[in-house]
Design a protein around this motif. Structure first.
Motif, PDB file in Angstrom:
ATOM      1  N   SER A 209       0.838  -1.206   0.000  1.00 28.77           N
ATOM      2  CA  SER A 209       0.000   0.000   0.000  1.00 28.77           C
ATOM      3  C   SER A 209       0.876   1.260   0.000  1.00 28.77           C
ATOM      4  O   SER A 209       1.828   1.371   0.771  1.00 28.77           O
ATOM      5  N   GLY A 210       0.544   2.174  -0.875  1.00 29.23           N
ATOM      6  CA  GLY A 210       1.260   3.445  -0.965  1.00 29.23           C
ATOM      7  C   GLY A 210       2.392   3.436  -1.968  1.00 29.23           C
ATOM      8  O   GLY A 210       2.996   4.491  -2.224  1.00 29.23           O
ATOM      9  N   MET A 211       2.716   2.309  -2.570  1.00 33.40           N
ATOM     10  CA  MET A 211       3.825   2.246  -3.521  1.00 33.40           C
ATOM     11  C   MET A 211       3.519   3.077  -4.764  1.00 33.40           C
ATOM     12  O   MET A 211       4.332   3.903  -5.199  1.00 33.40           O
ATOM     13  N   ALA A 212       2.344   2.866  -5.385  1.00 32.98           N
ATOM     14  CA  ALA A 212       2.017   3.600  -6.610  1.00 32.98           C
ATOM     15  C   ALA A 212       1.972   5.100  -6.349  1.00 32.98           C
ATOM     16  O   ALA A 212       2.468   5.907  -7.165  1.00 32.98           O
ATOM     17  N   GLU A 213       1.407   5.488  -5.208  1.00 34.70           N
ATOM     18  CA  GLU A 213       1.324   6.927  -4.902  1.00 34.70           C
ATOM     19  C   GLU A 213       2.719   7.524  -4.726  1.00 34.70           C
ATOM     20  O   GLU A 213       2.993   8.657  -5.165  1.00 34.70           O
ATOM     21  N   ALA A 214       3.618   6.800  -4.061  1.00 32.50           N
ATOM     22  CA  ALA A 214       4.980   7.315  -3.869  1.00 32.50           C
ATOM     23  C   ALA A 214       5.718   7.436  -5.191  1.00 32.50           C
ATOM     24  O   ALA A 214       6.520   8.358  -5.388  1.00 32.50           O
ATOM     25  N   VAL A 215       5.481   6.483  -6.123  1.00 38.53           N
ATOM     26  CA  VAL A 215       6.127   6.573  -7.449  1.00 38.53           C
ATOM     27  C   VAL A 215       5.611   7.781  -8.195  1.00 38.53           C
ATOM     28  O   VAL A 215       6.388   8.546  -8.802  1.00 38.53           O
ATOM     29  N   LEU A 216       4.295   7.999  -8.192  1.00 37.90           N
ATOM     30  CA  LEU A 216       3.721   9.153  -8.891  1.00 37.90           C
ATOM     31  C   LEU A 216       4.200  10.466  -8.288  1.00 37.90           C
ATOM     32  O   LEU A 216       4.369  11.468  -9.001  1.00 37.90           O
ATOM     33  N   ALA A 217       4.453  10.455  -6.967  1.00 41.76           N
ATOM     34  CA  ALA A 217       4.902  11.683  -6.302  1.00 41.76           C
ATOM     35  C   ALA A 217       6.419  11.826  -6.314  1.00 41.76           C
ATOM     36  O   ALA A 217       6.943  12.783  -5.737  1.00 41.76           O
ATOM     37  N   ASN A 218       7.144  10.837  -6.920  1.00 45.42           N
ATOM     38  CA  ASN A 218       8.616  10.856  -6.916  1.00 45.42           C
ATOM     39  C   ASN A 218       9.164  10.982  -5.498  1.00 45.42           C
ATOM     40  O   ASN A 218      10.184  11.635  -5.255  1.00 45.42           O
ATOM     41  N   GLU A 237      19.939  -8.431  -2.661  1.00 48.51           N
ATOM     42  CA  GLU A 237      21.131  -7.600  -2.883  1.00 48.51           C
ATOM     43  C   GLU A 237      20.813  -6.308  -3.616  1.00 48.51           C
ATOM     44  O   GLU A 237      21.529  -5.317  -3.453  1.00 48.51           O
ATOM     45  N   ALA A 238      19.782  -6.321  -4.460  1.00 48.24           N
ATOM     46  CA  ALA A 238      19.507  -5.126  -5.263  1.00 48.24           C
ATOM     47  C   ALA A 238      18.010  -4.965  -5.455  1.00 48.24           C
ATOM     48  O   ALA A 238      17.308  -5.935  -5.764  1.00 48.24           O
ATOM     49  N   VAL A 239      17.521  -3.726  -5.261  1.00 48.47           N
ATOM     50  CA  VAL A 239      16.151  -3.352  -5.554  1.00 48.47           C
ATOM     51  C   VAL A 239      16.179  -2.025  -6.301  1.00 48.47           C
ATOM     52  O   VAL A 239      16.810  -1.057  -5.837  1.00 48.47           O
ATOM     53  N   GLU A 240      15.528  -1.988  -7.465  1.00 53.01           N
ATOM     54  CA  GLU A 240      15.460  -0.782  -8.289  1.00 53.01           C
ATOM     55  C   GLU A 240      13.996  -0.421  -8.486  1.00 53.01           C
ATOM     56  O   GLU A 240      13.182  -1.289  -8.821  1.00 53.01           O
ATOM     57  N   ILE A 241      13.657   0.869  -8.284  1.00 54.31           N
ATOM     58  CA  ILE A 241      12.295   1.350  -8.516  1.00 54.31           C
ATOM     59  C   ILE A 241      12.371   2.451  -9.564  1.00 54.31           C
ATOM     60  O   ILE A 241      13.070   3.460  -9.375  1.00 54.31           O
ATOM     61  N   LEU A 242      11.685   2.270 -10.685  1.00 55.49           N
ATOM     62  CA  LEU A 242      11.713   3.200 -11.807  1.00 55.49           C
ATOM     63  C   LEU A 242      10.347   3.831 -11.981  1.00 55.49           C
ATOM     64  O   LEU A 242       9.317   3.205 -11.698  1.00 55.49           O
ATOM     65  N   ASP A 243      10.360   5.084 -12.481  1.00 55.27           N
ATOM     66  CA  ASP A 243       9.075   5.684 -12.827  1.00 55.27           C
ATOM     67  C   ASP A 243       8.681   5.260 -14.238  1.00 55.27           C
ATOM     68  O   ASP A 243       9.362   4.432 -14.873  1.00 55.27           O
ATOM     69  N   ALA A 244       7.594   5.810 -14.757  1.00 50.51           N
ATOM     70  CA  ALA A 244       7.074   5.368 -16.055  1.00 50.51           C
ATOM     71  C   ALA A 244       8.036   5.673 -17.187  1.00 50.51           C
ATOM     72  O   ALA A 244       7.993   5.030 -18.239  1.00 50.51           O
ATOM     73  N   ALA A 281       8.570  -4.524 -18.841  1.00 51.30           N
ATOM     74  CA  ALA A 281       7.935  -4.341 -17.542  1.00 51.30           C
ATOM     75  C   ALA A 281       7.323  -2.957 -17.409  1.00 51.30           C
ATOM     76  O   ALA A 281       6.231  -2.790 -16.859  1.00 51.30           O
ATOM     77  N   LEU A 282       8.039  -1.908 -17.932  1.00 51.27           N
ATOM     78  CA  LEU A 282       7.518  -0.546 -17.834  1.00 51.27           C
ATOM     79  C   LEU A 282       6.243  -0.370 -18.646  1.00 51.27           C
ATOM     80  O   LEU A 282       5.328   0.355 -18.247  1.00 51.27           O
ATOM     81  N   SER A 283       6.163  -1.056 -19.762  1.00 50.61           N
ATOM     82  CA  SER A 283       4.985  -0.913 -20.617  1.00 50.61           C
ATOM     83  C   SER A 283       3.778  -1.646 -20.055  1.00 50.61           C
ATOM     84  O   SER A 283       2.650  -1.424 -20.490  1.00 50.61           O
ATOM     85  N   GLY A 284       4.002  -2.542 -19.086  1.00 49.84           N
ATOM     86  CA  GLY A 284       2.899  -3.307 -18.521  1.00 49.84           C
ATOM     87  C   GLY A 284       2.351  -4.343 -19.476  1.00 49.84           C
ATOM     88  O   GLY A 284       1.245  -4.848 -19.284  1.00 49.84           O
ATOM     89  N   GLN A 315      -6.145   2.663 -10.679  1.00 47.36           N
ATOM     90  CA  GLN A 315      -6.880   2.522 -11.932  1.00 47.36           C
ATOM     91  C   GLN A 315      -6.312   1.422 -12.805  1.00 47.36           C
ATOM     92  O   GLN A 315      -6.662   1.303 -13.976  1.00 47.36           O
ATOM     93  N   ASN A 316      -5.392   0.621 -12.216  1.00 44.94           N
ATOM     94  CA  ASN A 316      -4.745  -0.488 -12.934  1.00 44.94           C
ATOM     95  C   ASN A 316      -3.929   0.013 -14.123  1.00 44.94           C
ATOM     96  O   ASN A 316      -3.799  -0.664 -15.138  1.00 44.94           O
ATOM     97  N   ARG A 317      -3.331   1.200 -13.973  1.00 47.05           N
ATOM     98  CA  ARG A 317      -2.435   1.740 -14.997  1.00 47.05           C
ATOM     99  C   ARG A 317      -1.001   1.607 -14.519  1.00 47.05           C
ATOM    100  O   ARG A 317      -0.709   1.806 -13.343  1.00 47.05           O
TER     101      ARG A 317
END
Length: 740
Positions: A209-218, A237-244, A281-284, A315-317
């Motif tokens: 919970s809150g992951m999508a909102e944090a990504v949208l808010a950078n 060992e590694a976790v990467e979080i990318l925006d759209a 993955a980015l394109s969904g 919104q499943n985007r």
């Protein structure tokens, strides 16, 4: 002529066996599964033969036998039992059962039971299928022991020959190759499991919970609060979080061996989005397996294996992507620990990416043709190559390194050091076979010897058992030795001694005391104490007496009086027994019984309750006896019954060579005196003391009691409150009077 047969058994299969037997004979049968059904058939059909299960609930067994004895005295009763139960057998015998049929219920034994039932002398008790015929020995124990030994010896010889040819005569390289193939399979399976584990961590981060909102808010701080705890728990060992757009909002990397306070955190990297699996993955985009993808990316951790998946908003985007990875160096070390083989990861071109065996100065890439062959034949066969490193020879099995969906990421190799064993010479082979042959003969010889050691004493016990079954109680079995067979022989001899002693005591006691007293005597004799030690207990005493019987006896022949008393007590004693009471003695027309001492002590409330129930049923039984006597033109037997509760002494009374188990004490004397009060009733009746009334406690409301006031008795300083107990609710219930 067809018979009417009622079958009342708990065992459905046994009931069907009996029903089939009688139906084939043309008899009419009824199957009952409850007391109500059995009672209905007895009243309606009046069967001539009744089969009753000895192991029915005790109350049901007693009721059905009493009903047959009272309403259908001409019906033949056969008691079936799966195993001996002395107490129930004694109860059934007291209630008129004479034929006992033990399992299995074969046609032969059923016919035998019916013949016993038709015998003219119905006073004798017959046990069918007990020990009348011993089955023949079709498969002796000697063969059961010797034959398995022989078979095991032969099996041992064949297995030994197979092992010699398989592991000694054949090339040890075959086993080595099999181990190498297993190592390759384990490595491939391990990678599949690891990819699944990484996907689990990815889903946990992406769906928090809150992951999508944090990504949208950078919001990198919020992303760190979400991702870092999950990463620490999963030891990633590694976790990467990318925006759209593929720009890194948060990158967390941790080197093996370092503390988690030293993790490297960065953001703003755009290089990750250049890899095709990250773009997917980015394109969904989803394929037949979903929206998760995998690939290898060089990082400061070295070549790193990542799984990637999109982040969706409400919104499943798709609003970004999560990558979870582990360095190939770490993966190789972990696979090495689990498979005990050396692991190497190669690129699609055969270039080593990470390994547990090579060092940077000694990398040996795969030939291009070999790498292509591995990739082309991955579904059909694996390739094996030999290599040398640091003076040691290795064999390496190569297979395609596949990620999710069958995408080839590279080649993985599993290596084992070559360890050859010397081939045995011809002399060695001959020696091995000779040893096996000698062992085979020794095993068979030992088996025959041990079989004789076991079966010979057993044969003697069997022969002695046959003699014992024929009635020879002088038989003995040698009990030399210190093994289980000797213990068996000793136990057999002890059993024979017990039977010899039991016959003596049965003859002396069987006709004079109740089964409960006989069991107490047996325990006392077995312990070596000839006296039944007296015990003080709170119990309830019941005494019955026939009014005016002395004058009646003067007018009749002694044999007539004896027959009357036998009929009278024959119906009263089962009532006492069915309520857990013990008949102590008969003195002329009087009977003394006690409750709550044998076979097991009972609380005084329970002993008083059972005694009162028995007294009510005794009175009802006496009335039925008197009805029959009036129909025969005989005078009624007016009976007075006294019930008293108190402390008494129970035990063996007499000398060492002549004992009488009885109860004594003031409570017994008081019971004798109070039953005399019933003389004033002019009919049969029951008198109980205030002690019994108090002992009834909560059961008091189940009985109808009429106060008779206080009575004085000779030898008693205090007067006693007495009550009349009625067999039916014809008198209003009274409360216990307040003492004055």
């Amino acid at each position: 002529m067809a018979k009417r047969v009622l079958i009342y058994l708990e065992d459905a299969r046994a009931s069907k066996t009996l029903a089939d037997f009688f139906q084939k004979r043309g008899d009419k049968t009824w199957l009952a599964t409850s007391l109500a059904q059995a009672g209905g058939v007895l009243k309606r059909e009046k069967p001539e033969i009744v089969f009753v299960d000895l192991h029915l609930p005790l109350a049901d067994l007693s009721k059905i036998l009493k009903f047959i004895q009272r309403e259908l005295p001409s019906a033949g009763v056969i008691i079936t039992n799966r195993h001996p139960d002395f107490r129930r057998e004694m109860l059934a015998r007291e209630l008129g059962a004479k034929v006992f049929l033990r399992y299995p219920l074969t046609p032969h034994w059923i016919e035998t039971a019916l013949k016993r039932l038709e015998q003219s002398d119905r006073r004798l008790v017959a046990y069918v299928n007990s020990s009348e015929a011993l089955p023949p020995v079709r498969w002796p124990v000697r063969y059961k022991i010797t034959l398995p030994y022989a078979l095991l010896a032969l099996l041992f010889a064949f297995v030994s020959a197979f092992l010699v040819s398989r592991y000694v005569l054949e090339s040890v390289m075959d086993r080595f190759t099999a181990q190498l193939i297993d190592a390759g399979k384990l490595s491939a399976d391990w990678m599949v499991q690891e990819e699944g584990r990484l996907l689990g961590t990815l889903r946990l981060i992406a769906n928090t919970s809150g992951m999508a909102e944090a990504v949208l808010a950078n919001d990198a701080s919020q992303l760190r609060l979400i991702a870092l705890p999950i990463m620490v728990n999963a030891q990633e060992e590694a976790v990467e979080i990318l925006d759209a757009r593929g720009i890194s909002l948060l990158s967390i990397r941790h080197h093996q061996g370092e503390s988690w306070e030293q993790v490297m955190i960065s953001q703003g990297d755009t290089s990750l989005s250049a890899y095709p699996f990250v773009q997917q993955a980015l394109s969904g985009r989803e394929d037949e397996l979903g929206d998760k993808y995998a690939g290898v990316i060089p990082t400061d951790l070295g070549e790193t294996f990542y799984v990637a998946g999109p982040i969706y908003d409400s919104q499943n985007r798709s609003v970004g992507a999560v990558l979870v990875g582990k360095s190939l160096e770490t993966l190789a070390q972990e696979i090495r620990q689990d498979t005990l083989s050396q692991i190497t990861f190669y690129s699609l071109e055969g270039v080593p990416l990470a390994s547990t065996i090579f060092i940077s100065e000694g990398l040996q890439p795969l030939a291009f043709d070999l790498s292509q062959q591995v990739l082309l034949n991955q579904d059909h066969a694996s390739s094996i190559r030999e290599l040398t490193f640091a003076g040691n020879k290795y064999s390496e099995i190569l297979g395609a390194w596949e990620a999710r969906g069958g995408v080839d990421l590279g080649i993985v190799g599993a290596s084992l050091a070559q360890n050859f064993l010397a081939r045995p010479s011809l002399v060695t082979r001959v020696q091995i076979f000779l040893i096996i042959l000698i062992g085979l003969v020794a095993v068979i010889t030992l088996g025959v010897f041990l079989a004789n050691q076991i079966t010979n004493p057993l044969a003697r016990v069997v022969q002695a058992s046959v003699e014992l079954a024929r009635g020879n109680l002088d038989v003995k079995v040698p009990s030399d030795g210190n093994d289980e067979i000797s213990v068996l022989a000793y136990a057999f001899n002890y059993m024979v001694s017990g039977l010899q002693e039991g016959i003596i005591y049965r003859d002396l006691l069987g006709r004079t005391v109740s089964p409960q007293v006989r069991e107490a005597l047996r325990r006392s004799f077995a312990s070596g104490d000839l006296r039944l030690e007296g015990q003080s207990a709170e119990a309830t005493v019941l005494i019955s007496d026939i009014r005016g019987f002395t004058a009646l006896a003067e007018k009749e022949e002694p044999t007539t009086i004896l027959n009357w008393l036998n009929e009278y007590f024959g119906e009263l004693v089962p009532v006492i027994t069915s309520h857990g009471g013990v008949v102590d003695k008969f003195e002329g027309d009087s009977m003394l019984a006690f409750f709550g001492i044998l076979p097991t002590p009972l609380p005084v409330q329970e002993s008083a309750y059972q005694a009162c129930l028995a007294a009510v049923e005794l009175l009802e039984t006496v009335e039925k006896i008197n009805l029959r006597r009036m129909n025969r033109g005989e005078p009624p037997l007016i009976t007075g019954i006294g019930v008293n509760t108190g402390r008494l002494i129970a035990g063996g009374l007499g000398t060492a060579d002549r004992l009488n188990y009885t109860v004594i004490g003031d409570s017994v004397n008081t019971t004798q005196r109070i039953q005399g009060v019933s003389r004033t009733f002019g009919e049969s009746g029951i008198v109980v003391t205030e002690n019994t009334l108090v002992a009834l406690a909560g059961h008091r409301s189940e009985f109808n009691l009429e106060p008779l006031g206080e009575h004085a008795f000779k030898g008693k300083m205090e007067q006693l409150w007495l009550y009349r107990l009625y067999p039916s609710k014809t008198v209003q219930k009274v409360e216990e009077p307040t003492p004055t």
